[in-house]
Design a protein around this motif. Structure first.
Motif, PDB file in Angstrom:
ATOM      1  N   MET A   1     -23.929 -56.541  46.660  1.00 27.17           N
ATOM      2  CA  MET A   1     -24.908 -57.531  47.103  1.00 27.17           C
ATOM      3  C   MET A   1     -25.664 -57.043  48.337  1.00 27.17           C
ATOM      4  SD  MET A   1     -24.817 -60.047  45.026  1.00 27.17           S
ATOM      5  CE  MET A   1     -25.658 -61.328  45.966  1.00 27.17           C
ATOM      6  N   ALA A   2     -24.931 -56.347  49.226  1.00 27.69           N
ATOM      7  CA  ALA A   2     -25.585 -55.837  50.434  1.00 27.69           C
ATOM      8  C   ALA A   2     -26.620 -54.780  50.078  1.00 27.69           C
ATOM      9  CB  ALA A   2     -24.538 -55.266  51.391  1.00 27.69           C
ATOM     10  N   ASN A   3     -26.269 -53.889  49.102  1.00 28.14           N
ATOM     11  CA  ASN A   3     -27.209 -52.865  48.679  1.00 28.14           C
ATOM     12  C   ASN A   3     -28.439 -53.474  48.032  1.00 28.14           C
ATOM     13  OD1 ASN A   3     -25.530 -50.856  49.605  1.00 28.14           O
ATOM     14  ND2 ASN A   3     -24.474 -50.628  47.637  1.00 28.14           N
ATOM     15  N   LYS A   4     -28.226 -54.534  47.247  1.00 25.62           N
ATOM     16  CA  LYS A   4     -29.346 -55.195  46.589  1.00 25.62           C
ATOM     17  C   LYS A   4     -30.265 -55.843  47.613  1.00 25.62           C
ATOM     18  CE  LYS A   4     -30.472 -58.574  43.016  1.00 25.62           C
ATOM     19  NZ  LYS A   4     -29.918 -59.553  42.043  1.00 25.62           N
ATOM     20  N   GLY A   5     -29.676 -56.467  48.634  1.00 29.52           N
ATOM     21  CA  GLY A   5     -30.489 -57.097  49.670  1.00 29.52           C
ATOM     22  C   GLY A   5     -31.292 -56.088  50.462  1.00 29.52           C
ATOM     23  N   SER A   6     -30.680 -54.947  50.783  1.00 32.11           N
ATOM     24  CA  SER A   6     -31.403 -53.917  51.532  1.00 32.11           C
ATOM     25  C   SER A   6     -32.524 -53.326  50.691  1.00 32.11           C
ATOM     26  CB  SER A   6     -30.435 -52.813  51.974  1.00 32.11           C
ATOM     27  OG  SER A   6     -29.817 -52.210  50.835  1.00 32.11           O
ATOM     28  N   TYR A   7     -32.283 -53.192  49.369  1.00 33.35           N
ATOM     29  CA  TYR A   7     -33.339 -52.667  48.487  1.00 33.35           C
ATOM     30  C   TYR A   7     -34.520 -53.626  48.415  1.00 33.35           C
ATOM     31  CZ  TYR A   7     -35.773 -51.291  44.227  1.00 33.35           C
ATOM     32  OH  TYR A   7     -36.738 -50.929  43.314  1.00 33.35           O
ATOM     33  N   GLU A   8     -34.212 -54.933  48.359  1.00 30.88           N
ATOM     34  CA  GLU A   8     -35.290 -55.919  48.297  1.00 30.88           C
ATOM     35  C   GLU A   8     -36.115 -55.930  49.579  1.00 30.88           C
ATOM     36  OE1 GLU A   8     -33.391 -59.575  47.422  1.00 30.88           O
ATOM     37  OE2 GLU A   8     -33.143 -59.153  45.273  1.00 30.88           O
ATOM     38  N   ARG A   9     -35.470 -55.660  50.703  1.00 31.53           N
ATOM     39  CA  ARG A   9     -36.217 -55.590  51.959  1.00 31.53           C
ATOM     40  C   ARG A   9     -37.020 -54.304  52.057  1.00 31.53           C
ATOM     41  NH1 ARG A   9     -31.263 -57.718  53.923  1.00 31.53           N
ATOM     42  NH2 ARG A   9     -30.611 -55.618  54.547  1.00 31.53           N
ATOM     43  N   LEU A  10     -36.497 -53.225  51.475  1.00 36.65           N
ATOM     44  CA  LEU A  10     -37.165 -51.926  51.557  1.00 36.65           C
ATOM     45  C   LEU A  10     -38.304 -51.790  50.559  1.00 36.65           C
ATOM     46  CD1 LEU A  10     -37.056 -49.147  52.961  1.00 36.65           C
ATOM     47  CD2 LEU A  10     -35.501 -48.382  51.142  1.00 36.65           C
ATOM     48  N   SER A  11     -38.201 -52.477  49.425  1.00 36.12           N
ATOM     49  CA  SER A  11     -39.193 -52.329  48.362  1.00 36.12           C
ATOM     50  C   SER A  11     -40.609 -52.706  48.790  1.00 36.12           C
ATOM     51  CB  SER A  11     -38.772 -53.165  47.144  1.00 36.12           C
ATOM     52  OG  SER A  11     -39.703 -53.015  46.092  1.00 36.12           O
ATOM     53  N   PRO A  12     -40.837 -53.831  49.478  1.00 32.30           N
ATOM     54  CA  PRO A  12     -42.213 -54.129  49.927  1.00 32.30           C
ATOM     55  C   PRO A  12     -42.771 -53.076  50.869  1.00 32.30           C
ATOM     56  CG  PRO A  12     -40.826 -56.079  50.069  1.00 32.30           C
ATOM     57  CD  PRO A  12     -39.917 -54.928  49.804  1.00 32.30           C
ATOM     58  N   PHE A  13     -41.913 -52.511  51.720  1.00 33.51           N
ATOM     59  CA  PHE A  13     -42.366 -51.476  52.645  1.00 33.51           C
ATOM     60  C   PHE A  13     -42.798 -50.223  51.889  1.00 33.51           C
ATOM     61  CE2 PHE A  13     -41.220 -47.658  55.105  1.00 33.51           C
ATOM     62  CZ  PHE A  13     -42.117 -47.785  56.151  1.00 33.51           C
ATOM     63  N   LEU A  14     -42.013 -49.833  50.876  1.00 36.19           N
ATOM     64  CA  LEU A  14     -42.368 -48.653  50.082  1.00 36.19           C
ATOM     65  C   LEU A  14     -43.669 -48.874  49.321  1.00 36.19           C
ATOM     66  CD1 LEU A  14     -38.856 -47.641  48.663  1.00 36.19           C
ATOM     67  CD2 LEU A  14     -40.129 -46.562  50.531  1.00 36.19           C
ATOM     68  N   ASN A  15     -43.845 -50.060  48.764  1.00 34.24           N
ATOM     69  CA  ASN A  15     -45.093 -50.356  48.056  1.00 34.24           C
ATOM     70  C   ASN A  15     -46.290 -50.320  48.991  1.00 34.24           C
ATOM     71  OD1 ASN A  15     -43.857 -50.713  45.552  1.00 34.24           O
ATOM     72  ND2 ASN A  15     -43.420 -52.874  45.958  1.00 34.24           N
ATOM     73  N   LYS A  16     -46.070 -50.698  50.239  1.00 35.28           N
ATOM     74  CA  LYS A  16     -47.169 -50.725  51.205  1.00 35.28           C
ATOM     75  C   LYS A  16     -47.592 -49.323  51.617  1.00 35.28           C
ATOM     76  CE  LYS A  16     -48.507 -52.808  55.618  1.00 35.28           C
ATOM     77  NZ  LYS A  16     -48.072 -53.664  56.752  1.00 35.28           N
ATOM     78  N   ILE A  17     -46.633 -48.410  51.746  1.00 35.29           N
ATOM     79  CA  ILE A  17     -46.966 -47.073  52.239  1.00 35.29           C
ATOM     80  C   ILE A  17     -47.276 -46.087  51.107  1.00 35.29           C
ATOM     81  CG2 ILE A  17     -45.528 -47.399  54.279  1.00 35.29           C
ATOM     82  CD1 ILE A  17     -43.473 -45.511  52.989  1.00 35.29           C
ATOM     83  N   LYS A  18     -47.084 -46.486  49.839  1.00 32.91           N
ATOM     84  CA  LYS A  18     -47.349 -45.568  48.735  1.00 32.91           C
ATOM     85  C   LYS A  18     -48.769 -45.021  48.721  1.00 32.91           C
ATOM     86  CE  LYS A  18     -45.749 -47.850  45.188  1.00 32.91           C
ATOM     87  NZ  LYS A  18     -45.387 -48.205  43.783  1.00 32.91           N
ATOM     88  N   PRO A  19     -49.810 -45.864  48.894  1.00 35.21           N
ATOM     89  CA  PRO A  19     -51.172 -45.299  48.909  1.00 35.21           C
ATOM     90  C   PRO A  19     -51.378 -44.286  50.025  1.00 35.21           C
ATOM     91  CG  PRO A  19     -51.232 -47.686  48.671  1.00 35.21           C
ATOM     92  CD  PRO A  19     -49.830 -47.334  49.011  1.00 35.21           C
ATOM     93  N   TYR A  20     -50.767 -44.526  51.185  1.00 36.98           N
ATOM     94  CA  TYR A  20     -50.921 -43.604  52.310  1.00 36.98           C
ATOM     95  C   TYR A  20     -50.221 -42.273  52.013  1.00 36.98           C
ATOM     96  CZ  TYR A  20     -52.367 -47.831  54.800  1.00 36.98           C
ATOM     97  OH  TYR A  20     -53.019 -48.979  55.179  1.00 36.98           O
ATOM     98  N   LEU A  21     -49.003 -42.342  51.481  1.00 39.96           N
ATOM     99  CA  LEU A  21     -48.282 -41.116  51.141  1.00 39.96           C
ATOM    100  C   LEU A  21     -49.013 -40.322  50.062  1.00 39.96           C
ATOM    101  CD1 LEU A  21     -44.569 -42.403  51.068  1.00 39.96           C
ATOM    102  CD2 LEU A  21     -45.702 -41.071  52.857  1.00 39.96           C
ATOM    103  N   ALA A  22     -49.570 -41.020  49.076  1.00 38.77           N
ATOM    104  CA  ALA A  22     -50.297 -40.345  47.997  1.00 38.77           C
ATOM    105  C   ALA A  22     -51.507 -39.602  48.535  1.00 38.77           C
ATOM    106  CB  ALA A  22     -50.722 -41.368  46.941  1.00 38.77           C
ATOM    107  N   MET A  23     -52.284 -40.244  49.397  1.00 40.16           N
ATOM    108  CA  MET A  23     -53.496 -39.612  49.902  1.00 40.16           C
ATOM    109  C   MET A  23     -53.186 -38.478  50.879  1.00 40.16           C
ATOM    110  SD  MET A  23     -55.597 -41.068  48.088  1.00 40.16           S
ATOM    111  CE  MET A  23     -56.846 -39.932  48.691  1.00 40.16           C
ATOM    112  N   VAL A  24     -52.150 -38.622  51.691  1.00 43.37           N
ATOM    113  CA  VAL A  24     -51.768 -37.534  52.593  1.00 43.37           C
ATOM    114  C   VAL A  24     -51.283 -36.328  51.791  1.00 43.37           C
ATOM    115  CG1 VAL A  24     -50.113 -36.836  54.368  1.00 43.37           C
ATOM    116  CG2 VAL A  24     -51.259 -39.050  54.540  1.00 43.37           C
TER     117      VAL A  24
END
Length: 385
Positions: A1-24
């Protein structure tokens, strides 16, 4: 459950930075193309042939993925869409790239990548004309985009018109350039004009690609078709201009590497990634990262090609990075504001007070009227949902 909660918190951050990582990541790919293409051209490879082979290779790599992955979602290829693809195949694969290759041989790989810094400003102006971007000078993000564009162009112009003394990162490079500086300076103005014209064609490509994706939202298929049309149009242009068939012969050397690398990385992968990011962020966001390629190229060119790095380039680079940050910051703030507006609308739920059920007898006509009067829309805070 702890791993699932941390993934849910991390997922929006990864989606937000994906365009920046792709362009860099793409800018590292472009920097490699500048260096490898320059080596191939110095070995005698014809620039028309390089552009043609580049897109034939890109089409051969991308087409199988497009056929398999987009067979169910690929829209019908109508005549208006086909005509757009023909123009796209000319603007970047033929016009922009050949102007770039010739301009680079007349100047240097570092300077060629530096002129791309004006691309965000040209694209921003075109996007305003075609209403792909909006400006509200009463809002700070819009002001940041305008100021960032001006700073970026100022840095690029400084690099163009002010060379300054040589900044020697490697002591051996000064002697290398003593014999070649005069030959390069002779065509410097013509090469600069070609490189700036290339930016206009490249910017037009981004704008037209943005419009085409709205009516043909299959990124892989569109990339394959653009590469195929670019290769065909480039082959026709080469046959018309270059009558010597020996220019088509290349060996297992840097010329083949230049065609393969630029085709796979900078045409196939780049067109696809740019299309995906462009659908979410717009063409200005995509072009705003082009200055990073210049910084990477300048470092690689000083080491591999022993090119000069001048004080004007260093100062211009600092200005360009500041302008780049301002444009990207403005885009990110506008996107955050639009996402908040969408969430506010989504959390506006209808709540009905069913007072009719508490009554023992209700007239059918009055019941309908009562329900309509008791429908209330209450905005719910996203944090409370």
């Amino acid at each position: 459950m702890a791993n699932k909660g941390s993934y849910e918190r991390l997922s929006p951050f990864l989606n937000k930075i994906k365009p920046y990582l792709a362009m860099v990541s793409l800018q590292f790919g472009y920097a490699g193309m500048y260096i490898i293409s320059m080596v191939g051209l110095k070995r005698g490879m014809n620039h028309f042939v390089l552009a043609t082979y580049r897109h034939f290779i890109a089409f051969a790599v991308i087409a199988p993925f497009a056929l398999v992955l987009e067979r169910k979602i690929r829209p019908k290829l109508t005549l208006p869409i086909f005509l757009r693809i023909m123009v796209l195949g000319f603007l970047e694969p033929v016009l922009a790239q050949n102007l770039y290759f010739v301009g680079m041989t007349y100047t240097s790989a570092t300077f060629a990548s530096a002129t791309a810094n004006i691309l965000p400003a040209i694209t921003f102006i075109f996007a305003l004309i075609f209403r792909l971007e909006k400006i509200n000078l009463k809002k700070i993000p819009s002001v940041a985009k305008v100021i960032g564009t001006v700073i970026t162009v100022s840095g690029a112009m400084l690099m163009t018109f002010y060379k300054g003394p040589i900044v020697e990162f490697i002591s051996a490079q000064a002697n290398h350039h003593a014999t070649t500086a005069a030959a390069t300076d002779k065509h410097w103005v013509l090469g600069t004009v070609m490189l700036l014209a290339r930016c206009c064609g490249w910017s037009g490509f981004f704008i037209l690609q943005s419009f085409t994706l709205k009516v043909y939202p299959a990124e892989l298929s569109l990339t394959a078709l653009i590469c195929f049309m670019g290769a065909l149009e480039g082959a026709v242009a080469t046959l018309v201009i270059e009558h010597n068939m020996s220019v088509w012969v290349i060996g297992w050397d840097s010329r083949l590497l230049a065609a393969a690398y630029s085709g796979i990385v900078c045409s196939g992968i780049a067109f696809y990634v740019q299309g995906i990011v462009m659908k979410e962020q717009g063409p200005v966001f995509v072009t705003a990262f082009s200055p990073l390629a210049m910084i990477i190229t300048a470092a690689l060119a000083a080491i591999i090609l022993a090119e000069q790095v001048r004080l004007g380039s260093v100062i211009g680079t600092i200005l360009i990075v500041i302008g780049l940050y301002a444009v990207v910051w403005g885009k990110s703030k506008e996107r955050s504001a639009s996402m908040k507006d969408v969430k506010t609308i989504d959390h506006e739920l209808p709540i009905t007070h069913d007072t009719a059920r508490s009554s023992t007898t209700v007239d059918s006509k009055n019941d309908t009227t009562g329900l309509e009067e008791n429908v209330v829309k209450v905005p719910i805070n996203p944090q409370e949902s």
